[in-house]
Design a protein around this motif. Structure first.
Motif, short mmCIF file in Angstrom:
data_model
loop_
_atom_site.label_atom_id
_atom_site.label_comp_id
_atom_site.label_asym_id
_atom_site.label_seq_id
_atom_site.Cartn_x
_atom_site.Cartn_y
_atom_site.Cartn_z
N GLU A 50 -1.79 0.26 -8.91
CA GLU A 50 -2.25 0.90 -7.68
C GLU A 50 -3.71 1.31 -7.83
O GLU A 50 -4.11 1.81 -8.87
N SER A 51 -4.47 1.10 -6.77
CA SER A 51 -5.87 1.51 -6.79
C SER A 51 -5.97 3.03 -6.84
O SER A 51 -5.22 3.72 -6.16
N PRO A 52 -6.89 3.57 -7.64
CA PRO A 52 -7.08 5.02 -7.66
C PRO A 52 -7.86 5.52 -6.44
O PRO A 52 -7.94 6.71 -6.19
N ASN A 53 -8.45 4.58 -5.71
CA ASN A 53 -9.26 4.92 -4.55
C ASN A 53 -8.47 4.71 -3.27
O ASN A 53 -7.78 3.71 -3.12
N GLU A 59 -4.16 17.34 2.43
CA GLU A 59 -3.69 18.68 2.77
C GLU A 59 -3.76 18.98 4.27
O GLU A 59 -3.10 19.90 4.74
N ASP A 60 -4.54 18.18 5.02
CA ASP A 60 -4.64 18.37 6.47
C ASP A 60 -3.70 17.46 7.25
O ASP A 60 -3.75 17.42 8.47
N GLY A 61 -2.87 16.69 6.55
CA GLY A 61 -1.90 15.83 7.21
C GLY A 61 -2.44 14.46 7.59
O GLY A 61 -1.75 13.69 8.26
N ARG A 62 -3.66 14.14 7.18
CA ARG A 62 -4.23 12.83 7.49
C ARG A 62 -3.75 11.81 6.47
O ARG A 62 -3.62 12.09 5.29
N ALA A 63 -3.50 10.60 6.95
CA ALA A 63 -2.96 9.54 6.10
C ALA A 63 -4.02 9.01 5.14
O ALA A 63 -5.20 8.94 5.46
N ARG A 64 -3.56 8.68 3.92
CA ARG A 64 -4.38 8.01 2.92
C ARG A 64 -3.59 6.82 2.42
O ARG A 64 -2.38 6.91 2.22
N ALA A 122 0.87 -1.19 0.00
CA ALA A 122 0.00 0.00 0.00
C ALA A 122 0.90 1.23 0.00
O ALA A 122 1.87 1.29 0.74
N ARG A 123 0.56 2.17 -0.87
CA ARG A 123 1.29 3.44 -0.88
C ARG A 123 0.57 4.39 0.07
O ARG A 123 -0.64 4.53 0.04
N PRO A 171 -4.96 1.40 6.31
CA PRO A 171 -4.31 0.50 5.35
C PRO A 171 -5.10 -0.79 5.17
O PRO A 171 -5.83 -1.19 6.07
N PRO A 172 -4.95 -1.44 4.01
CA PRO A 172 -5.61 -2.74 3.84
C PRO A 172 -4.96 -3.74 4.79
O PRO A 172 -3.77 -3.65 5.09
N LYS A 173 -5.73 -4.66 5.29
CA LYS A 173 -5.21 -5.64 6.24
C LYS A 173 -4.46 -6.72 5.47
O LYS A 173 -5.06 -7.66 4.97
N MET A 174 -3.15 -6.58 5.39
CA MET A 174 -2.32 -7.50 4.61
C MET A 174 -2.44 -8.93 5.14
O MET A 174 -2.46 -9.87 4.38
N GLU A 175 -2.53 -9.09 6.47
CA GLU A 175 -2.60 -10.43 7.05
C GLU A 175 -3.85 -11.16 6.58
O GLU A 175 -3.85 -12.36 6.39
N ALA A 176 -4.92 -10.42 6.39
CA ALA A 176 -6.19 -11.03 5.99
C ALA A 176 -6.11 -11.62 4.58
O ALA A 176 -6.87 -12.51 4.24
N PHE A 177 -5.19 -11.12 3.77
CA PHE A 177 -5.08 -11.58 2.39
C PHE A 177 -3.82 -12.40 2.14
O PHE A 177 -3.45 -12.65 1.01
#
Length: 143
Positions: free
Chosen positions: A79-82, A56-61, A50-51, A87-93
């Protein structure tokens, strides 16, 4: 009095242009979603990362990154445009695949099932509403 009328007309034109530009942007987005849903193909993909960036408010995407191999093709990393605020749960996948719809003409154009943005109908209605508002403002204020 004349200055107020001129200022009102300038404001009307600027507002019309702003709404028109946003409407065009939403129209392009709706067209991309429509085209992907019409000619896209579903495939299983590996969630490889995940990237992360900030708004602009400093919140993570977080933008998920997937890898898949279309039939008869080479591996594609896209990469997903959305984005989501978590973050996506890597362990789940770890042992499973994620479902991805991709455009065979442009395999980098993807959407991940369960990680999608607004639907194409909603996006098209937003674009039409913006255009209608822009035209109404233009005819009311400028003309």
């Amino acid at each position: 009095m004349v200055a107020e009328v001129v200022l009102e007309k300038i404001f009307g034109v600027l507002l019309f242009l702003l709404l028109g530009i946003i409407g065009v942007s939403e129209s392009v987005n709706a067209w991309r979603k429509f085209r992907l849903s019409m000619r896209g193909e579903w495939i299983d993909a590996d969630l490889v990362g995940a990237r992360e960036d900030e708004d602009e408010d400093g919140r993570a995407r977080f933008y998920p990154v997937v890898a898949f191999t279309p039939p008869g093709g080479e591996e594609i990393i896209a990469e997903s445009p959305n984005w989501k605020s978590y973050p996506p749960k890597m362990e789940a996948f770890s042992d499973e695949k994620v479902r991805v719809i991709y455009d065979p003409v442009n395999p980098q154009s993807i959407e991940i099932a369960g990680y999608r943005g607004d639907g194409r109908v909603k996006t098209a209605f937003i674009a039409l509403a913006l255009f209608a508002t822009a035209v109404a403002l233009f005819t009311e204020i400028v003309l």
